[in-house]
Write a protein that holds these residues in place. Structure first.
Motif, PDB file in Angstrom:
ATOM      1  N   PRO A  26      53.960  45.500  14.433  1.00  0.00           N
ATOM      2  CA  PRO A  26      53.046  44.360  14.339  1.00  0.00           C
ATOM      3  C   PRO A  26      51.593  44.829  14.429  1.00  0.00           C
ATOM      4  CG  PRO A  26      54.727  43.981  16.020  1.00  0.00           C
ATOM      5  CD  PRO A  26      54.847  45.400  15.572  1.00  0.00           C
ATOM      6  N   SER A  27      50.752  44.324  13.560  1.00  0.00           N
ATOM      7  CA  SER A  27      49.333  44.657  13.606  1.00  0.00           C
ATOM      8  C   SER A  27      48.518  43.390  13.402  1.00  0.00           C
ATOM      9  CB  SER A  27      48.975  45.714  12.564  1.00  0.00           C
ATOM     10  OG  SER A  27      49.198  45.229  11.265  1.00  0.00           O
ATOM     11  N   PHE A  28      47.322  43.386  14.000  1.00  0.00           N
ATOM     12  CA  PHE A  28      46.458  42.209  13.983  1.00  0.00           C
ATOM     13  C   PHE A  28      45.024  42.646  13.734  1.00  0.00           C
ATOM     14  CE2 PHE A  28      49.829  41.677  17.172  1.00  0.00           C
ATOM     15  CZ  PHE A  28      50.522  40.615  16.619  1.00  0.00           C
ATOM     16  N   ALA A  29      44.359  42.025  12.764  1.00  0.00           N
ATOM     17  CA  ALA A  29      42.941  42.268  12.511  1.00  0.00           C
ATOM     18  C   ALA A  29      42.145  41.248  13.313  1.00  0.00           C
ATOM     19  CB  ALA A  29      42.635  42.147  11.019  1.00  0.00           C
ATOM     20  N   LEU A  30      41.232  41.753  14.131  1.00  0.00           N
ATOM     21  CA  LEU A  30      40.455  40.885  15.015  1.00  0.00           C
ATOM     22  C   LEU A  30      38.976  41.225  14.950  1.00  0.00           C
ATOM     23  CD1 LEU A  30      42.769  41.200  18.151  1.00  0.00           C
ATOM     24  CD2 LEU A  30      42.468  39.141  16.773  1.00  0.00           C
ATOM     25  N   GLU A  31      38.162  40.219  15.210  1.00  0.00           N
ATOM     26  CA  GLU A  31      36.722  40.394  15.388  1.00  0.00           C
ATOM     27  C   GLU A  31      36.394  40.008  16.822  1.00  0.00           C
ATOM     28  OE1 GLU A  31      34.933  37.905  12.447  1.00  0.00           O
ATOM     29  OE2 GLU A  31      35.475  39.231  10.810  1.00  0.00           O
ATOM     30  N   PRO A  32      35.283  40.487  17.365  1.00  0.00           N
ATOM     31  CA  PRO A  32      34.936  40.101  18.731  1.00  0.00           C
ATOM     32  C   PRO A  32      34.922  38.577  18.889  1.00  0.00           C
ATOM     33  CG  PRO A  32      33.503  41.856  17.992  1.00  0.00           C
ATOM     34  CD  PRO A  32      34.305  41.415  16.798  1.00  0.00           C
ATOM     35  N   GLY A  33      35.565  38.109  19.969  1.00  0.00           N
ATOM     36  CA  GLY A  33      35.623  36.680  20.251  1.00  0.00           C
ATOM     37  C   GLY A  33      36.838  35.977  19.692  1.00  0.00           C
ATOM     38  N   THR A  34      37.697  36.703  18.958  1.00  0.00           N
ATOM     39  CA  THR A  34      38.887  36.079  18.385  1.00  0.00           C
ATOM     40  C   THR A  34      40.135  36.495  19.158  1.00  0.00           C
ATOM     41  OG1 THR A  34      39.208  37.846  16.768  1.00  0.00           O
ATOM     42  CG2 THR A  34      37.877  35.947  16.083  1.00  0.00           C
ATOM     43  N   SER A  35      41.194  35.678  19.026  1.00  0.00           N
ATOM     44  CA  SER A  35      42.452  35.906  19.742  1.00  0.00           C
ATOM     45  C   SER A  35      43.628  35.778  18.793  1.00  0.00           C
ATOM     46  CB  SER A  35      42.626  34.872  20.856  1.00  0.00           C
ATOM     47  OG  SER A  35      41.558  34.902  21.746  1.00  0.00           O
ATOM     48  N   VAL A  36      44.768  36.332  19.228  1.00  0.00           N
ATOM     49  CA  VAL A  36      46.008  36.237  18.469  1.00  0.00           C
ATOM     50  C   VAL A  36      47.163  36.312  19.466  1.00  0.00           C
ATOM     51  CG1 VAL A  36      46.230  38.724  18.068  1.00  0.00           C
ATOM     52  CG2 VAL A  36      47.238  37.136  16.452  1.00  0.00           C
ATOM     53  N   GLU A  37      48.287  35.698  19.113  1.00  0.00           N
ATOM     54  CA  GLU A  37      49.468  35.786  19.951  1.00  0.00           C
ATOM     55  C   GLU A  37      50.170  37.112  19.623  1.00  0.00           C
ATOM     56  OE1 GLU A  37      52.768  32.761  21.657  1.00  0.00           O
ATOM     57  OE2 GLU A  37      52.579  32.792  19.475  1.00  0.00           O
ATOM     58  N   ALA A  38      50.069  38.077  20.535  1.00  0.00           N
ATOM     59  CA  ALA A  38      50.623  39.414  20.315  1.00  0.00           C
ATOM     60  C   ALA A  38      52.124  39.452  20.528  1.00  0.00           C
ATOM     61  CB  ALA A  38      49.947  40.426  21.231  1.00  0.00           C
ATOM     62  N   ALA A  39      52.636  38.548  21.339  1.00  0.00           N
ATOM     63  CA  ALA A  39      54.067  38.407  21.626  1.00  0.00           C
ATOM     64  C   ALA A  39      54.243  36.962  22.085  1.00  0.00           C
ATOM     65  CB  ALA A  39      54.495  39.387  22.706  1.00  0.00           C
TER      66      ALA A  39
END
Length: 128
Positions: A26-39
């Motif tokens: 699993p990989s996620f592209a993020l910018e400062p201040g952003t979030s994602v559900e990693a699990a």
């Protein structure tokens, strides 16, 4: 004519012997201040970036460094904050059951020119 019949058979045999693809990381592209559900139930947030790398076309005494601060949160658990830097080890997280979070170094942006707005979008991977 026999050779023409043997060719499709050989292709089928080679395809059957090919190694199955490995598990997807699993990989996620993020910018400062952003979030994602990693699990499930675990939120990964890209808190901030510090980029003191030498811009192109400038002579610097020190090459500088890039560090990215992240946090992991889960309901009813203390937040876990950590820093990832290029060339450093991945962060092993108890909130992810021991899985590790690493920077995808191929995704790191180049240092920004002196008058340009920096792009600090990075990709992180969740490794087993």
């Amino acid at each position: 004519m026999r050779h023409l019949l043997a060719l499709p058979f050989a292709c089928i045999m080679l395809a059957a012997c090919a190694a199955p693809p490995g598990p997807q990381v699993p990989s996620f592209a993020l910018e400062p201040g952003t979030s994602v559900e990693a699990a499930p139930g675990v939120l990964l947030r890209f808190e901030e970036v510090e980029d003191s790398r030498c811009p192109p076309g400038v002579h610097c005494v020190w090459a500088g460094r890039l560090s990215c601060r992240f946090s992991l949160t889960r309901a009813n658990a203390a937040p876990e904050s950590f820093i990832l830097e290029p060339g450093e080890a991945a962060h092993a997280s108890s909130l992810l059951g021991g899985k590790r979070i690493a920077l995808d170094e191929a995704s790191l942006p180049a240092p920004a020119a002196p008058d340009a707005v920096a792009n600090h979008r990075v990709t992180v991977q969740v490794l087993p």
